[in-house]
Write a protein that holds these residues in place. Structure first.
Motif, mmCIF file in Angstrom:
data_model
loop_
_atom_site.group_PDB
_atom_site.id
_atom_site.type_symbol
_atom_site.label_atom_id
_atom_site.label_comp_id
_atom_site.label_asym_id
_atom_site.label_seq_id
_atom_site.Cartn_x
_atom_site.Cartn_y
_atom_site.Cartn_z
ATOM 1 N N SER A 71 0.834 -1.204 0.000
ATOM 2 C CA SER A 71 0.000 0.000 0.000
ATOM 3 C C SER A 71 0.868 1.254 0.000
ATOM 4 O O SER A 71 0.521 2.268 -0.636
ATOM 5 C CB SER A 71 -0.927 -0.006 1.222
ATOM 6 N N GLU A 72 2.006 1.207 0.679
ATOM 7 C CA GLU A 72 2.927 2.348 0.691
ATOM 8 C C GLU A 72 3.508 2.571 -0.688
ATOM 9 O O GLU A 72 3.676 3.726 -1.129
ATOM 10 C CB GLU A 72 4.051 2.101 1.705
ATOM 11 N N SER A 98 0.704 4.177 -2.899
ATOM 12 C CA SER A 98 0.430 5.563 -2.539
ATOM 13 C C SER A 98 1.602 6.485 -2.863
ATOM 14 O O SER A 98 1.407 7.676 -3.135
ATOM 15 C CB SER A 98 0.102 5.666 -1.041
#
Length: 301
Positions: free
Chosen positions: A199-200, A203
């Motif tokens: 997810s990092e 994003s």
């Protein structure tokens, strides 16, 4: 290919075995003169060597992943034993090269290196951290934000910018760390497709390695495994009905690659590969599934 200089990077993975020891001592090796003659011949060959001042047309980089001194020695011994000799006296093709050298292999943050950081070292010219690819040691593994601004360019990229044709061929996935070092910039070698992105990473805007294969350096020849990383998870493999693509973004990267290049050809079997017309093809991509490519690589010779 069109009439252009070709710069070809090839990844070849070699497995070598060891087949015991021999106790029979060759008659000629028991006499000092045998070794004196060998030594004189080696010295004569070295002293007679003249520098080749011509400009090279092609550069081919062969890589045996994990192929250190011990593996090369085992291969040399096995070759000799398969010829009915003791083995140690055998000579590999690489042993006959006029110029040989040793290089130290390590990562900035670890003594025991991995394929990603070492690929970065020999292709991009800088030592890097374990698990990172095409990035300087300022980047941290699996940390997307640390990658921005720390990208380093490979010799393949520089060759392309100089107007040469470039290519990668591998018995592994072309998204694997060793070949991917020629085109990818990622803090995590395991981000083969967007399925693996954290997810990092999403994003922070990091792209997976398969995406970078298509969008980074303009590569003329791409042959290897990793077909599933190029197709959406809804796409059934054309060869194996139980295998599907792995991409979550529903993007067919092969179509993207073909649509953005002239005289481009995609193949996934020997029949299509043999049918490729070199004089009409400026770009060639051949992809197998990761588990099958190594078994069938010899069929494409």
């Amino acid at each position: 290919m069109a009439a252009r200089q070709t710069f070809l990077i090839i990844g070849i993975f070699v497995l070598a075995g060891f087949d015991g020891c021999f106790s029979v001592i060759p008659e000629e090796e028991q006499h000092p003169d045998f070794w004196y003659v060998k030594g004189k011949e080696a010295l004569h060959t070295s002293l007679s060597m003249t520098r080749n001042m011509n400009r090279a047309k092609n550069l081919i980089l062969f890589l045996g992943d994990g192929m250190g001194i011990s593996t090369v020695t085992a291969a040399r011994v096995m070759k000799g034993q398969m010829e009915g000799k003791t083995g140690e006296e055998s000579v590999l093709a690489m042993d006959t090269f006029p110029h040989l050298a040793l290089s130290k292999t390590y990562n900035v943050d670890q003594q025991m290196p991995d394929s990603a950081a070492t690929a970065t070292a020999y292709l991009c010219g800088v030592k890097a951290n374990y698990g990172t690819l095409g990035l300087s040691a300022a980047a941290r593994r699996a940390n997307c934000s640390s990658a921005k601004g720390n990208e380093v360019k490979s010799i393949l990229h520089h060759a392309k910018m100089a107007g040469m044709s470039v290519g990668i061929v591998s018995t592994a996935r072309v998204q694997h760390a060793s070949p991917a070092g020629s085109y990818a910039h990622t803090p995590e070698r395991g981000w083969y497709s967007d399925k693996e992105l954290t997810s990092e990473a999403v994003s922070s805007g990091c792209k997976d390695i398969a995406y970078q294969l298509v969008h980074n350096t303009d590569i003329n020849v791409i042959l290897g495994g990793g077909r599933q990383y190029m197709f959406p998870k809804e796409t059934v493999d054309p060869e194996y009905s139980t295998v599907t693509g792995s991409r979550k973004d529903k993007t067919n990267l092969v179509d993207v690659w073909l649509s953005s290049r002239n005289n481009a050809k995609y193949v996934w079997n020997k029949q299509d590969f043999d049918a490729v017309k070199e004089e009409k093809t400026d770009y060639l991509m051949g992809k197998a599934t990761s588990s099958i490519w190594r078994e069938n690589f010899h069929l494409l010779h």
